[in-house]
Motif scaffolding. Structure first.
Motif, mmCIF file in Angstrom:
data_model
loop_
_atom_site.group_PDB
_atom_site.id
_atom_site.type_symbol
_atom_site.label_atom_id
_atom_site.label_comp_id
_atom_site.label_asym_id
_atom_site.label_seq_id
_atom_site.Cartn_x
_atom_site.Cartn_y
_atom_site.Cartn_z
ATOM 1 N N GLY A 6 -21.236 -3.097 -3.847
ATOM 2 C CA GLY A 6 -21.183 -2.440 -4.992
ATOM 3 C C GLY A 6 -20.376 -1.299 -5.257
ATOM 4 O O GLY A 6 -20.415 -0.774 -6.170
ATOM 5 N N ILE A 7 -19.956 -0.855 -3.960
ATOM 6 C CA ILE A 7 -18.856 0.306 -4.072
ATOM 7 C C ILE A 7 -17.555 0.088 -4.073
ATOM 8 O O ILE A 7 -17.210 -0.716 -3.434
ATOM 9 C CB ILE A 7 -19.098 1.355 -3.004
ATOM 10 C CG1 ILE A 7 -20.539 1.703 -3.083
ATOM 11 C CG2 ILE A 7 -18.326 2.477 -3.185
ATOM 12 C CD1 ILE A 7 -21.058 2.600 -1.856
ATOM 13 N N VAL A 8 -16.868 0.314 -5.314
ATOM 14 C CA VAL A 8 -15.425 0.138 -5.444
ATOM 15 C C VAL A 8 -14.429 1.008 -4.690
ATOM 16 O O VAL A 8 -14.818 2.066 -4.788
ATOM 17 C CB VAL A 8 -15.012 0.212 -6.968
ATOM 18 C CG1 VAL A 8 -13.607 -0.206 -6.892
ATOM 19 C CG2 VAL A 8 -15.721 -0.908 -7.944
ATOM 20 N N GLY A 9 -13.501 0.604 -3.886
ATOM 21 C CA GLY A 9 -12.923 1.137 -2.874
ATOM 22 C C GLY A 9 -11.411 1.609 -3.487
ATOM 23 O O GLY A 9 -11.147 1.064 -4.872
ATOM 24 N N LEU A 10 -10.709 2.118 -2.852
ATOM 25 C CA LEU A 10 -9.332 2.365 -3.096
ATOM 26 C C LEU A 10 -8.335 1.804 -2.034
ATOM 27 O O LEU A 10 -8.771 1.443 -1.046
ATOM 28 C CB LEU A 10 -9.099 3.960 -3.097
ATOM 29 C CG LEU A 10 -9.871 4.830 -4.136
ATOM 30 C CD1 LEU A 10 -9.314 6.512 -3.839
ATOM 31 C CD2 LEU A 10 -9.353 4.557 -5.631
ATOM 32 N N GLU A 11 -7.198 1.428 -2.720
ATOM 33 C CA GLU A 11 -6.158 0.835 -1.845
ATOM 34 C C GLU A 11 -4.836 1.475 -2.041
ATOM 35 O O GLU A 11 -4.426 1.905 -3.158
ATOM 36 C CB GLU A 11 -5.858 -0.790 -2.034
ATOM 37 C CG GLU A 11 -5.590 -1.094 -3.284
ATOM 38 C CD GLU A 11 -5.368 -2.637 -3.624
ATOM 39 O OE1 GLU A 11 -5.573 -3.308 -2.596
ATOM 40 O OE2 GLU A 11 -5.175 -3.013 -4.926
ATOM 41 N N PRO A 12 -3.839 1.820 -0.914
ATOM 42 C CA PRO A 12 -2.809 2.481 -1.169
ATOM 43 C C PRO A 12 -1.593 1.710 -1.933
ATOM 44 O O PRO A 12 -1.830 0.439 -1.699
ATOM 45 C CB PRO A 12 -2.150 2.865 0.208
ATOM 46 C CG PRO A 12 -2.915 1.536 1.128
ATOM 47 C CD PRO A 12 -4.185 1.355 0.504
ATOM 48 N N THR A 13 -0.815 2.214 -2.926
ATOM 49 C CA THR A 13 -0.118 1.481 -3.553
ATOM 50 C C THR A 13 1.380 1.905 -3.256
ATOM 51 O O THR A 13 2.307 1.433 -3.772
ATOM 52 C CB THR A 13 -0.310 1.829 -5.166
ATOM 53 O OG1 THR A 13 -0.303 3.129 -5.398
ATOM 54 C CG2 THR A 13 -1.743 1.134 -5.415
ATOM 55 N N ARG A 14 1.629 3.217 -2.812
ATOM 56 C CA ARG A 14 2.835 3.797 -2.467
ATOM 57 C C ARG A 14 2.914 4.684 -1.100
ATOM 58 O O ARG A 14 1.991 5.491 -0.962
ATOM 59 C CB ARG A 14 3.334 4.743 -3.534
ATOM 60 C CG ARG A 14 4.760 5.256 -3.450
ATOM 61 C CD ARG A 14 5.247 6.239 -4.609
ATOM 62 N NE ARG A 14 5.177 5.302 -5.748
ATOM 63 C CZ ARG A 14 4.277 5.355 -6.894
ATOM 64 N NH1 ARG A 14 3.417 6.502 -7.116
ATOM 65 N NH2 ARG A 14 4.680 4.764 -7.657
#
Length: 1021
Positions: A698-706
């Motif tokens: 249920g926890i939204v994570g982050l992903e690298p984009t640059r």
């Protein structure tokens, strides 16, 4: 009594009167002001001195030009004194002068007139235009001004006289065809839409890296798009930022092109600089103006499409060619479901309406020699040619105030403007549908006046108009300039600027866009909402020292720039409203999704300088430089230095040519320098992250984009130019020719990375080099210049060549199928079309690599250049007494993509009448392949290759009557009131062989620019 004694008697008598006269204290020869005479009187010597006092008289009159038009703002001065005045709005003046005094009447661009005061108290004067005085016109070069004849750089200019004759809402439209080297394309006929502008070609490989720098009254104005395509889908482009500037508020527009003119702007001048100067107040009696115009706009060119008979014949033949005997149940156009005798011209029905335009403006200005002011306001409304309640509204207010201290040492200038824009446009552009809908499609409305769905067999195009986009923009612009003369040759100047833009966009998709039979409710309605606010603060201190020597002049300028810009954005999607009436209310939605939200900060600082040396008004050297710093680059790469050197030789001032009766002016100039580019957006060198669609418990994570790249640095552009300017016969013929070459390197592009890194590209500098070179020619001629009739002509032409000089590792990059070293950056790679096979009836393309297989990698390699070969304008201005006629022809030599509905002829899509000449049977020699419904896969593949071949690149050259204006000064006979009537036209007439619609507008699926006619009235009192 002898004559001598009589003379002495009267002399002493008059002297005695003068001693008691109130004028004696101002008489330079009186006893009180002349010590020598005072002493003589005290000693009792018989000295008698008398100076005759000439009687002062009030001189009045009117100043007109050679056409009889009154001339406000003309300076009237008694030389050698401080006694002067200027003419008012009616060309009238009043000045006190002695009999025998000399009055000099002067006005920029006109020959001075000298009049000796006689017994008459009324003096009427007529001024004649002086072509040579045009060299004395002051040109705005940004941080400084320069006489046109003494400039070393390339600067193009238009004034309010050109702008006010055009019924346009965007200043860029007023520049089309009038400036050499400046290529401007309107992005469509949607009110409030955008423009593309290229100054001497494309320098950057990034599409968003080629915009020029806009400066309004000394303050940079961001050209970055503030909208999102998802919220302005119905428009060809998001709203143009320059729509916030009312063209009627502009005094002049200068475009800086070469290194000498742009290097002082450093990193922001790589793509040229557009300087916009707004109107200022002028000294004189209070003047009022009221302008009103109304007009209409329509699509100028429609495609020639098949009628019902031709269309149905094509469709039936397609089924025969595909071997289909029975028409499918959903082939409503040919199976009898729709009336096969019905015909509708859908272009006229869907985009053939009339756009209505109204514009009203007012102004008040005046002031004294120490303080001048101007206040103006305007309201403009434009509807659209598409059915429905759609319009664009703009309300603008502009204010200017100038003040000069009594000793003329301190000056302050303040300019401000506030603009409100409200734009509502359909979210679906019906242009494409108007060209593809079957001509026998059902009526739009049923017998009850409701939208017709023809028993669920017809997707009514008007239903899509229930979805629309709104753009609400508030734009505040302020600027204050303070100047103080510390010494006669030293001036301190400070420029303060502040801009604020608030932009709110919504795209609404209510359930009513769908057929009611589908039972789609408001819970399925959607809204896209975008709010952007941009604040910019500018501070620029400057120091200017100018010294005149015996034979030369030295002008030195130093200054600095500090700018901070903060941009806030929030982009959201919402749905699940209880009623479509609440769809615009984000709070009423049960489903909300923040798609993007950020705050970016851009900081910029610089130090700049200029040294100009003018020797004998013949040899001029101009050096400019700038040290730039930008927060958009990584540590150690944030600063860069740019500069330029310009030189000019005014050879007509050489003794051997000074007395020439043919050559009135001649100048050679050259420049070389470097500028930079930081138009890359913010934080491009940093690691960035975004939310991921995946979550863990249920926890939204982050992903690298640059990926982080601290070596991300400046793009740079080197420019060189050589030019000749020559005037003949007192400048009645004035010719300018220029050659230039610009090279842009250190390109800011994405370098491809292996897939194993998790990223496709890395933002970095690439040693790719783009070259633009060309020639520009302008010609001005005064064909006739008489009292009642005047005719002048202006002509300009530009021929440019763009080339990718180098691109290391191109074959292994993501640009391998886009660019070719040695070719222009505007090329497209296409198949080589060989014709229609007479046996199969299918399109064929060449097997360029000879491997026996046709594919894009090996055979779609022929390059076609879409850069205009040359472009320009041809303008004529006529004046006959109270009448003025002005017209401009714009011309372009180019190749463009032809119109195609993206499917082969035979589908249930209407086609151009050229498709009537299609292959019918074996042995036919035809330009187009056989009809197919799409069931023939070979025919579909053949069409796909044809659509990507050189057959689709056609001649898009054109000559267009871009603008025409007829103005009549109505002789009301009322003192103090001037009235002008005008008729104006824009995009009036086009001559072209192009059959795909508008040859200027390269997006065939969007609404093209409109043909506009307006009628107006202007009152000045």
């Amino acid at each position: 009594m002898n004559k001598n004694s009589i003379g002495k008697k009267w002399c002493c008598y008059l002297m005695a009167l003068s001693l008691y006269s109130p004028f004696c204290f101002s008489n330079p020869h009186s006893y009180e002001t002349n010590p020598e005479l005072k002493g003589s009187r005290d000693k009792g010597k018989g000295v008698c001195v008398f100076t005759a006092q000439q009687q002062q008289q009030q001189i009045t009159g009117t100043v007109t030009d050679q056409n009889g038009m009154v001339m406000p703002g003309v300076t009237v001065v008694v030389p050698g004194t401080t006694n002067s005045t200027i003419t008012d709005a009616n060309g009238q003046f009043s000045i006190t002068a002695e009999e025998g005094a000399v009055l000099v009447f002067s006005f920029m661009g006109y020959k001075d007139v000298t009049v000796t005061v006689t017994g008459s108290r009324i003096v009427n004067v007529t001024l004649q235009e002086d072509a040579t005085a045009l060299q004395e016109v002051t040109v705005n070069a940004g941080y400084y001004t320069v006489k046109d004849k003494e400039r070393t750089g390339s600067i193009a200019k238009i004034t309010s006289k050109d702008i006010e004759k055009q019924p346009v809402s965007n200043v860029l439209a007023a520049m089309q065809g009038r400036m050499a080297g400046v290529d401007i394309i309107q992005d469509g006929g949607t009110a409030g839409g955008g423009f593309q502008i290229k100054i001497r070609g494309v320098n950057s490989l990034r599409a968003d890296g080629n915009s020029p720098l806009y400066i309004i009254d000394g303050v940079p104005y961001s050209s970055e798009t503030i909208g999102y395509s998802q919220t302005t889908t119905g428009m060809a482009t998001p709203t143009s930022p320059l729509n916030s500037i009312n063209p009627s508020d502009i005094e002049s527009i200068e475009v800086l092109k070469d290194a000498d003119a742009t290097a002082i702007y450093g990193s922001r001048g790589a793509n040229g600089v557009v300087l916009i100067t707004t109107k200022k107040g002028k000294a004189g009696k209070t003047k009022f103006s009221l302008n009103s115009l109304t007009g209409v706009g329509k699509v100028a060119r429609f495609l020639e499409l098949m009628n019902t008979e031709q269309y149905l014949a094509m469709r039936r033949q397609a089924y025969v060619n595909d071997g289909i005997a029975n028409y499918p149940a959903n082939a409503y156009d040919v199976n009898g479901t729709w009336d096969q005798s019905r015909y509708t011209d859908w272009q006229k029905e869907l985009i053939g309406g009339t756009a209505e335009i109204t514009d009203i403006q007012f102004g008040v200005s005046g002031g004294s020699a120490q303080m001048q002011y101007l206040l103006s306001g305007s309201r403009r409304k434009e509807t659209t040619v598409i059915p429905g309640d759609f319009d664009y509204n703009r309300t603008a207010v502009h204010f200017n105030m100038n003040h000069t201290s009594d000793d003329s040492k301190f000056k302050v200038s303040f300019s401000g403007g506030y603009t409100l824009q409200d734009n509502k446009q359909p979210a679906t552009d019906l242009t494409k549908l108007s060209r593809t809908l079957a001509p026998n499609a059902p009526a739009l409305y049923d017998v009850n006046g409701d939208l017709n769905w023809e028993n669920n067999t017809f997707q009514n195009p008007l239903a899509s108009l229930n979805s629309f986009s709104t753009v609400d923009t508030k734009d505040l612009f302020t600027n204050a300039i303070l100047t103080y003369s510390v010494l006669p040759n030293l001036e301190i100047k400070t420029n303060f600027g502040y801009t604020n833009v608030k932009n709110h966009e919504q795209r609404l998709i209510p359930s009513t866009v769908s057929n009611p039979a589908q039972n789609i409710t408001s819970a399925n309605s959607q809204m896209y909402d975008n709010f952007t606010e941009r604040n910019s603060v500018l501070f620029e201190p400057q120091l200017n020292w100018k010294k005149k020597f015996a034979k030369s002049t030295l002008d030195v300028l130093v200054g600095g720039t500090a700018q901070k810009q903060i941009t806030e954005r929030m982009y959201a999607q919402a749905g699940g409203v209880a009623s479509n009436a609440l769809i615009t209310n984000l709070a009423s939605a049960s489903i909300k999704l923040i798609l993007a939200s950020d705050i970016t900060e851009y900081k910029y600082q610089a130090f700049f300088g200029r040294i100009n040396y003018n020797y004998k008004e013949k040899y001029i050297l101009n050096a400019t430089g700038r040290r730039d710093g930008s927060s958009r680059f990584g540590p150690g790469k944030q600063f860069a230095t740019f500069g330029a050197l310009g030189a000019a030789w005014i050879f007509s001032n050489e003794n051997i040519l000074k007395q020439s009766k043919i050559l009135s002016f001649g100048k050679l100039r050259m420049s070389y320098g470097a500028t930079g580019n930081d138009q890359i957006g913010d934080y491009q060198f940093l690691n960035t992250y975004s939310t991921t669609s995946l979550n863990y418990q249920g926890i939204v994570g982050l992903e690298p984009t640059r990926l982080y790249n601290p070596d991300y640095g400046w793009e740079s552009s080197t420019k060189i130019e050589a030019a000749l300017e020559a005037g003949f016969l007192n400048d009645r013929i004035f010719l300018t020719g220029a050659w230039y070459r610009n090279r842009s390197s250190n390109q800011l592009v994405g370098i491809p990375l292996p897939g194993t890194t998790g990223f496709t590209t890395l933002n970095a500098n690439l040693a790719a080099t783009v070259e633009n070179k060309g020639i520009e020619v302008t010609l001005r001629t005064v064909n006739f210049s008489m009292k009642d009739f005047k005719w002048t002509t202006n002509f300009n032409i530009s021929a440019a060549r763009n080339k990718l000089v180098a691109f290391p590792g191109l074959s292994g990059s993501t640009f391998a199928n886009t660019y070719v070293v040695g070719e222009p950056t505007s090329i497209i790679k296409v198949y080589e079309f060989t014709g229609v096979n007479p046996q199969t009836g299918l399109y064929e393309v060449a097997d360029l690599n000879g491997d026996g297989i046709i594919n894009a990698i090996g055979d779609r390699q022929k390059t076609m250049d879409l850069t205009p070969k040359y472009f320009g304008g041809f303008q004529n201005q006529f004046q006959y007494r109270d009448w003025q006629l002005d017209f401009l022809f714009q011309f372009v030599k180019q190749q463009v993509s032809n119109y195609t509905p993206n499917v082969s002829a035979g589908y249930n899509v209407n086609q151009s009448t050229t498709m009537l000449n299609a292959w019918q049977q074996i042995g036919d020699s035809a330009p187009y392949q056989m009809y197919t419904t799409g069931a023939n896969s070979a025919a579909a593949t053949a069409f796909s290759r044809y659509a990507s071949s050189d057959a689709m690149i056609v001649d898009g050259s054109y000559i267009r009557l871009k603008n025409i204006a007829l103005i009549y000064a109505l002789p009301l006979g009322l003192k103090g009131i001037n009235c002008k009537l005008s008729l104006q036209g824009q995009n009036v007439l086009t001559f072209t062989h192009y059959k795909g619609g508008d040859p200027e507008f390269r997006y065939t699926n969007y609404l093209p620019p409109l043909r506009v006619f307006t009628a107006g009235i202007q009152l000045n009192f």
